[in-house]
Design a protein around this motif. Structure first.
Motif, short mmCIF file in Angstrom:
data_model
loop_
_atom_site.label_atom_id
_atom_site.label_comp_id
_atom_site.label_asym_id
_atom_site.label_seq_id
_atom_site.Cartn_x
_atom_site.Cartn_y
_atom_site.Cartn_z
N HIS A 103 44.00 50.98 32.24
CA HIS A 103 43.58 50.70 33.44
C HIS A 103 42.73 49.35 33.46
O HIS A 103 41.79 49.23 34.36
CB HIS A 103 42.53 51.75 33.83
N PHE A 104 42.93 48.49 32.61
CA PHE A 104 42.39 47.08 32.55
C PHE A 104 42.57 46.29 33.78
O PHE A 104 41.61 45.66 34.13
CB PHE A 104 43.01 46.32 31.43
N ILE A 105 43.47 46.86 34.53
CA ILE A 105 43.59 46.04 35.79
C ILE A 105 42.57 46.17 36.91
O ILE A 105 42.33 45.37 37.93
CB ILE A 105 45.11 46.26 36.41
N ASP A 106 41.95 47.29 36.91
CA ASP A 106 40.83 47.78 37.67
C ASP A 106 39.68 46.59 37.61
O ASP A 106 39.19 46.48 38.64
CB ASP A 106 40.17 49.12 37.40
N GLU A 107 39.50 46.02 36.55
CA GLU A 107 38.55 45.02 36.55
C GLU A 107 38.97 43.66 37.40
O GLU A 107 37.94 43.25 38.09
CB GLU A 107 38.42 44.51 35.11
N LYS A 121 38.72 44.70 40.80
CA LYS A 121 37.13 44.76 41.34
C LYS A 121 36.60 43.13 41.56
O LYS A 121 35.98 42.91 42.86
CB LYS A 121 36.09 45.11 39.99
N ILE A 122 37.29 42.15 40.85
CA ILE A 122 36.84 40.90 41.08
C ILE A 122 37.45 40.20 42.41
O ILE A 122 36.88 39.59 43.21
CB ILE A 122 37.23 39.99 39.69
N THR A 123 38.67 40.74 42.65
CA THR A 123 39.28 40.19 44.00
C THR A 123 38.73 40.62 45.08
O THR A 123 38.27 39.91 46.19
CB THR A 123 40.74 40.65 43.96
N ASP A 124 38.21 42.02 45.02
CA ASP A 124 37.38 42.70 46.09
C ASP A 124 35.92 41.86 46.37
O ASP A 124 35.68 41.70 47.41
CB ASP A 124 37.10 44.14 45.81
N LYS A 125 35.35 41.43 44.85
CA LYS A 125 34.20 40.80 45.16
C LYS A 125 34.33 39.40 45.92
O LYS A 125 33.44 39.03 46.62
CB LYS A 125 33.52 40.52 43.70
#
Ligand code: C2E
Ligand code: CA
Ligand code: CA
Length: 746
Positions: free
Chosen positions: A597-601, A604-608
């Protein structure tokens, strides 16, 4: 493994030995306790029986003695009254005492003269009574042994005493039927089974309460020996002991085996006449109960013993098996039966500590093993690996440590005093051609050698061997490289980099540059690839010098995230200034894939930064995609699900199957620059054409990277590729320089 494994297995054998010894000692202790216990119980019971039989025998003897004493006293009384002159005739005496006879168990009285002539109280006449002298000899009351009655068929015993009557010496008899004693002797039977012999001190049986001996002058000792077939020395001795004891006026108790039965015997002296009472109790119920009880308790003891020992053995075997399993899974490579990486590090680590000269560690790798793996069945490839492992163990000097670290990579450690090149030559000659199940297999090996100096850290030693190996790996022929000064310098640099990298990230020494991607259709800007640069002390360190290192030490995971965040920042600033922002590609190292699930990070950044993920392209190399042991399809699907674009980077350098390409459903195929490097572009034309054909079929876009010349551009346009990336259009440039493209376009 066999050779090098000795130590561990030795320890296990030692442990097994100890455990076995322990179990044997336990068994012996249990056995000892059981035997002691049964002996103790037996002794206790025997003692009890001894006491019982002694008591009975004593009682019988006392009773008999009292009886005889009373009877003797009666004679004394009679003779005293005669001596006092109370009676004038013999008949008077008979008249006076006949009524009392019955209560003393006497059958009759007899008065005889010196010649044995006389009369009985019941009217018989006696003439010449046998052995009359025997009676006249005695001064006190005398009790004879058994003799036949003169008036009946019975055996009788005679109580006698002499007296003077009318100036004549006479003798008075009171007769008792021998049978009468039997009443007393049989009175106390031992559980109804025992009996008593009355004997004189020669052992002649006077009375046998068992009723078996009826004749006179039967010797008890001979009788017992004969009757019970006693032949063994021990029991014969016991009988002789009874005989000797009785001769010596002693009493005693013992047990003796007659046939299969145990008999308990007690001999007790009477207080009169030197006679003995011998009480015999055959294998009494107590003894029988004892035997039963003993066999039950002994059986129980054994049973418990076996259960406990069985449990011990079971637990021991189970733990031993478990340990073995743990050991094997932890240390042994199941394919080659050699040690694995952990085992190598442990063993070679010990090897480093040895103060010998000319120690080496080498990495041996099969070139293009992946291709071989594709060609043959999995099991067959495993056999190749096993054969190679065996051959290496055989060729390398004695006491070598040979292990398989990963798929086709072996590590070896050994001491060698000759020219190392000669040894490598021997490996190339001896460990590259195999006959496996009739199939001839030729391998190309690449070997990286490190001669151990003042090293104590196996990880560093392995790093150096790997470094030497990386100089020759992947080539198509046998090659080797011996770690040298050049590499030493590089190694030193890498050490520097490793010690600086964390601080560099903190100090923003890593910067992102962008290399534009140009559309072949109209030469407009189609996107850009973000590439990292390390600005250190005014100098730029190129990625090739640190990315491989960071991939090895996993720092790439942090760096990739950092680059990604920088890119997102840039995009968000561009979004404010420009109407349209091109798709930006970011490199994704395979180091991330260990975490599903590394892609969750990333999400998160794109959402930020409020970035549309369909505007971000993640470049994943072909070699990362085909890495075994990773569920790549799941990971890629997950990335797609989150909305990212996926490119297959460096396509053509790995060996991905077309099936795989079809399955992963990437969006862009990025053809590696090596296809353009070759002098004869035209020979690659067919291959590229084919790749383009497949990609188009899968609805994928095509980009060719590393394009440097006009010639190459024309060639690519001809092939109907979608995009071009390369120095021909632009080198990687700074954010600001890249922004110029926006202006140009818009
Ligand atoms: P790559 O992903 O294949 O990137 C393309 C490399 O080719 C870049 O080298 C680029 O400067 C170079 N290149 C582009 N056009 C030409 C050309 O016309 N001729 C030649 N000879 N080279 C050209 P760069 O920037 O030195 O990067 C090298 C490798 O380092 C990259 O290869 C990539 O694998 C890795 N890398 C760079 N930045 C990152 C990053 O942020 N993360 C990760 N994981 N890897 C990165
Ligand atoms: Ca790339
Ligand atoms: Ca590339």
């Amino acid at each position: 493994m066999k050779k090098n494994n000795k130590n561990k297995i030795g320890i296990t054998n030692f442990k097994t030995g100890i455990a076995l010894l322990f179990i044997i000692i336990l068994f012996i202790i249990f056995l000892g306790i059981s035997l002691l216990y049964t002996r103790f119980i037996k002794q206790l019971t025997y003692k009890n029986i001894y006491n019982n039989i002694t008591e009975l025998s004593e009682q019988t003897a006392t009773q008999l003695s009292v009886n005889i004493t009373n009877q003797k006293k009666f004679l004394d009384i009679m003779v005293e009254s005669i001596d006092r002159g109370y009676f004038e005739t013999i008949e008077d005496i008979f008249l006076r005492y006949t009524p009392d006879l019955n209560s003393y168990h006497f059958t009759r009285l007899v008065v005889l003269d010196r010649f044995g002539n006389g009369i009985t109280s019941d009217g018989y006449k006696v003439k010449n009574y046998e052995n009359i002298e025997e009676f006249f000899k005695q001064d006190t009351v005398y009790l004879s042994e058994n003799r036949p009655s003169t008036v009946s068929n019975n055996q009788v015993n005679i109580y006698s005493k002499t007296f003077d009557f009318n100036g004549q010496k006479m003798v008075l008899f009171a007769t008792i039927n021998t049978e009468d004693y039997k009443d007393i002797l049989s009175r106390r039977l031992f559980n109804g089974e025992g009996g008593t012999y009355l004997i004189n001190n020669n052992g002649d049986v006077l009375i046998d309460s068992f009723g078996k001996i009826t004749e006179n002058n039967i010797n008890l000792y001979d009788y017992l020996k004969k009757e019970n077939n006693i032949t063994n020395k021990k029991d014969l001795n016991k009988i002789n002991n009874i005989r000797d004891d009785i001769k010596d006026n002693k009493v005693g108790t013992l047990d003796i085996t007659f046939g299969s039965d145990v008999y308990f015997i007690h001999y007790e002296k009477l207080s009169v006449n030197n006679w003995y009472v011998v009480t015999v109790a055959p294998d009494s119920t107590i003894a029988k109960e004892l035997t039963y009880f003993l066999s039950i308790s002994l059986g129980l003891c054994f049973f418990i013993n076996f259960i406990i020992i069985g449990a011990f053995i079971y637990i021991f075997v189970i733990t031993e098996r478990k340990n073995r399993k743990i050991y094997e899974t932890a240390y042994i490579d199941p394919v080659t039966n050699l040690g694995n990486e952990i085992y190598f590090k442990e063993k070679a680590g010990e090897f480093l500590q040895e103060t010998r000269k000319n120690k080496y560690v080498a990495i041996i790798d099969i070139n293009k093993f992946k291709a071989l793996n594709k060609l043959y069945e999995y099991e067959f490839s495993n056999k190749i690996l096993k054969s190679l492992g065996e051959k290496l163990t055989e060729i390398l000097p004695e006491n070598n440590i040979t292990c398989r670290l990963s798929r086709d990579i072996f590590a070896v450690a050994f001491t060698y005093n000759g020219h190392i090149e000669k040894l490598i030559e021997r490996i190339f000659n001896g460990a590259t051609v195999f006959d496996i199940e009739g199939v001839s297999i030729t391998l190309n090996l690449s070997i990286g050698v490190y001669k151990i100096g003042n090293d104590f850290d196996i990880n560093k030693v392995l790093d150096k061997a790997y470094m030497a190996h990386s100089k020759v790996k992947g080539l198509y022929s046998d090659n080797y490289y011996i770690f040298d000064d050049v590499l030493e310098k590089k190694y030193f640099n890498e050490q520097q980099i490793e010690s600086n990298m964390k601080l560099a990230l903190k100090n923003n020494e890593f910067k992102v540059v962008y290399q534009p991607k140009i559309s072949t259709k109209d030469e407009s800007l189609a996107g850009a690839e973000a590439l990292v640069r390390w600005y250190k002390d005014e100098k730029i360190i190129p990625p090739n010098e640190f990315i491989p290192l960071f991939e090895k030490n996993k720092f790439i995971i942090k760096l990739d995230l950092y680059v990604f965040e920088q890119v997102c920042k840039d995009i968000s600033s561009w979004k404010e200034k420009y109407e349209e922002v091109p798709i930006i590609s970011v490199n994704l190292s395979k180091g991330h894939f260990a975490d599903n699930h590394f892609i969750d990070e990333y999400v998160k950044i794109t959402d930020k930064y409020g970035i549309d993920r369909s505007k971000i392209d993640l470049e994943i190399t072909e070699s990362a995609i085909i890495d075994e042991g990773i569920d790549i399809l799941r990971i890629l699907n997950y990335i797609k699900k989150k909305g990212f674009i996926i490119s297959i980077d460096d396509f053509g350098t790995g060996y991905s199957s077309l099936n795989m390409i079809q399955d992963i459903k990437a969006d862009i195929m990025k053809i590696d620059k090596s296809f353009l490097d070759k002098a004869d572009l035209n020979s690659n034309k067919n291959i590229i054409n084919y790749i383009v054909f497949i990609a188009k079929n899968l609805d994928m876009k095509i980009i060719v990277e590393g394009v440097e010349t006009k010639n190459q551009v024309d060639f690519i346009k001809d092939l109907k590729c979608d995009m071009i990336q390369g120095y021909y259009y632009s080198k990687p440039i700074s954010k600001e320089e890249f922004e110029e493209y926006f202006n140009k376009d818009n």
